[in-house]
Design a protein around this motif. Structure first.
Motif, PDB file in Angstrom:
ATOM      1  N   GLU A 251       0.915  -1.181  -0.066  1.00  0.00           N
ATOM      2  CA  GLU A 251      -0.118   0.221   0.072  1.00  0.00           C
ATOM      3  C   GLU A 251       0.867   1.263  -0.049  1.00  0.00           C
ATOM      4  O   GLU A 251       0.652   2.225  -0.732  1.00  0.00           O
ATOM      5  CB  GLU A 251      -0.987   0.077   1.248  1.00  0.00           C
ATOM      6  N   ALA A 252       1.993   1.239   0.695  1.00  0.00           N
ATOM      7  CA  ALA A 252       2.917   2.199   0.758  1.00  0.00           C
ATOM      8  C   ALA A 252       3.396   2.507  -0.540  1.00  0.00           C
ATOM      9  O   ALA A 252       3.653   3.735  -1.384  1.00  0.00           O
ATOM     10  CB  ALA A 252       3.967   2.155   1.932  1.00  0.00           C
ATOM     11  N   LEU A 253       3.916   1.605  -1.078  1.00  0.00           N
ATOM     12  CA  LEU A 253       4.658   1.615  -2.618  1.00  0.00           C
ATOM     13  C   LEU A 253       3.778   2.063  -3.551  1.00  0.00           C
ATOM     14  O   LEU A 253       4.257   2.424  -4.667  1.00  0.00           O
ATOM     15  CB  LEU A 253       5.154   0.340  -2.809  1.00  0.00           C
ATOM     16  N   THR A 254       2.222   1.985  -3.548  1.00  0.00           N
ATOM     17  CA  THR A 254       1.556   2.247  -4.683  1.00  0.00           C
ATOM     18  C   THR A 254       0.977   3.536  -4.384  1.00  0.00           C
ATOM     19  O   THR A 254       0.085   3.821  -5.203  1.00  0.00           O
ATOM     20  CB  THR A 254       0.389   1.144  -4.657  1.00  0.00           C
ATOM     21  N   SER A 255       1.001   4.296  -3.338  1.00  0.00           N
ATOM     22  CA  SER A 255       0.773   5.493  -3.480  1.00  0.00           C
ATOM     23  C   SER A 255       1.460   6.579  -4.022  1.00  0.00           C
ATOM     24  O   SER A 255       2.616   6.274  -4.603  1.00  0.00           O
ATOM     25  CB  SER A 255       0.868   6.049  -1.758  1.00  0.00           C
TER      26      SER A 255
END
Length: 304
Positions: A251-255
């Protein structure tokens, strides 16, 4: 704690006005010079960055180079956290700066409560034998030079100090150190966002997400032979907890890659949340510091 610096006497009205509007960081810099120059191990103090060039603003950090006698550098480096905490009231242990280039020493970043804000202190410790090479390379301004600063250091002592610096640089960070790293990076990221420096903010967000990754791997696979992003799903994804951590990391990397303040805050909250689950001992050891850091960030938001 740092003491206020009174204006000099016999100033012209124009000089008084300049003194009144000088960067607040100069008072901290003066206290640092006073305290560190009293330590016999220190031979040179040099300032670099915006304070050295006269371009500092309210958000600028204090960027100080501290040259230390080669044979005493390892001892002072080990006691630096105590010195900074007891003398200046720094909020967190020093973060071993992995962003600054290798200048023959070791960089540390501290967060110092000052005038209702958190001021960033960048301290770079270098051996006295290497200070002239450092000066030629980055051109800092000399603030103070102590007695015996030109004394030669024998080759064996230089070699031992270099080995100790290399050993310290290669020591793996535990989850406590990584949480300190997360808070320092978060403070740096918010400063860059306040200045509109999107490129630097992009890099710091990546560093913050990498810290999240390292907390996960360090807590769940402490003896991993791999580094960075290699084999992360294979190692961490073997348990339900690990898979849940990877979901949060994904989720962090797709922000969005260029962060907002809200996104920066969410990245730090994610690290704290995961650490509370998989490394509660690290969170417990820093409870007071985490609480104080959050309070300062809320104070900053109230002033915005």
């Amino acid at each position: 704690m740092p003491t206020p610096v009174l204006p000099p006497t016999d100033l012209t009205p124009l000089e008084e006005l300049a003194h009144a509007h000088r960067p607040a960081q100069l008072a901290v810099l003066g206290d640092l010079v006073h305290a560190l120059s009293a330590t016999t191990a220190v031979t040179h103090l040099l300032v670099r960055g915006s304070l050295a060039t006269g371009t500092a603003d309210r958000l600028s950090d204090v960027d100080l180079v501290v040259a230390i006698r080669d044979d005493q550098l390892p001892v002072l480096m080990d006691s630096l956290d105590v010195l900074m905490s007891t003398t200046f009231g720094t909020l967190l242990p020093g973060w071993r700066d992995t962003i600054v280039g290798n200048l023959g020493g070791a960089g540390f970043v501290y967060l110092l409560p000052h005038d209702g804000h958190l001021l960033q202190l960048d301290l770079y410790l270098c051996p006295t034998s290497g200070v002239q090479a450092l000066r030629r390379r980055i051109g800092p301004r000399l603030l103070w030079q102590g007695p015996g600063s030109e004394d030669a250091t024998d080759a064996d002592t230089q070699a031992r100090t270099a080995q100790e610096l290399a050993r310290a640089a290669q020591a793996p960070a535990d989850c406590g150190h990584l949480l300190v790293q997360a808070m320092v990076l978060h403070a740096m990221l918010r400063k860059r966002l306040a200045r509109g420096q999107q490129y630097i903010a992009y890099g710091l967000l990546h560093d913050l997400n990498a810290t999240c990754r390292d907390v996960i791997r360090t807590a769940l696979v402490p003896h991993s032979r791999h580094h960075g992003w290699y084999h992360l799903p294979d190692e961490v994804g073997r348990t339900a907890t690990g898979r849940e951590c990877l979901t949060e990391l994904t989720e962090a990397l797709t922000s969005p890659p260029v962060p907002t303040v809200t996104q920066a805050d969410e990245a730090l909250d994610r690290i704290f949340r995961l650490a509370q689950r998989i490394a509660p001992h690290a969170v417990a050891s820093l409870t007071d510091q985490i609480t104080a850091y959050r309070a300062y960030q809320q104070h900053e938001e109230g002033l915005a």
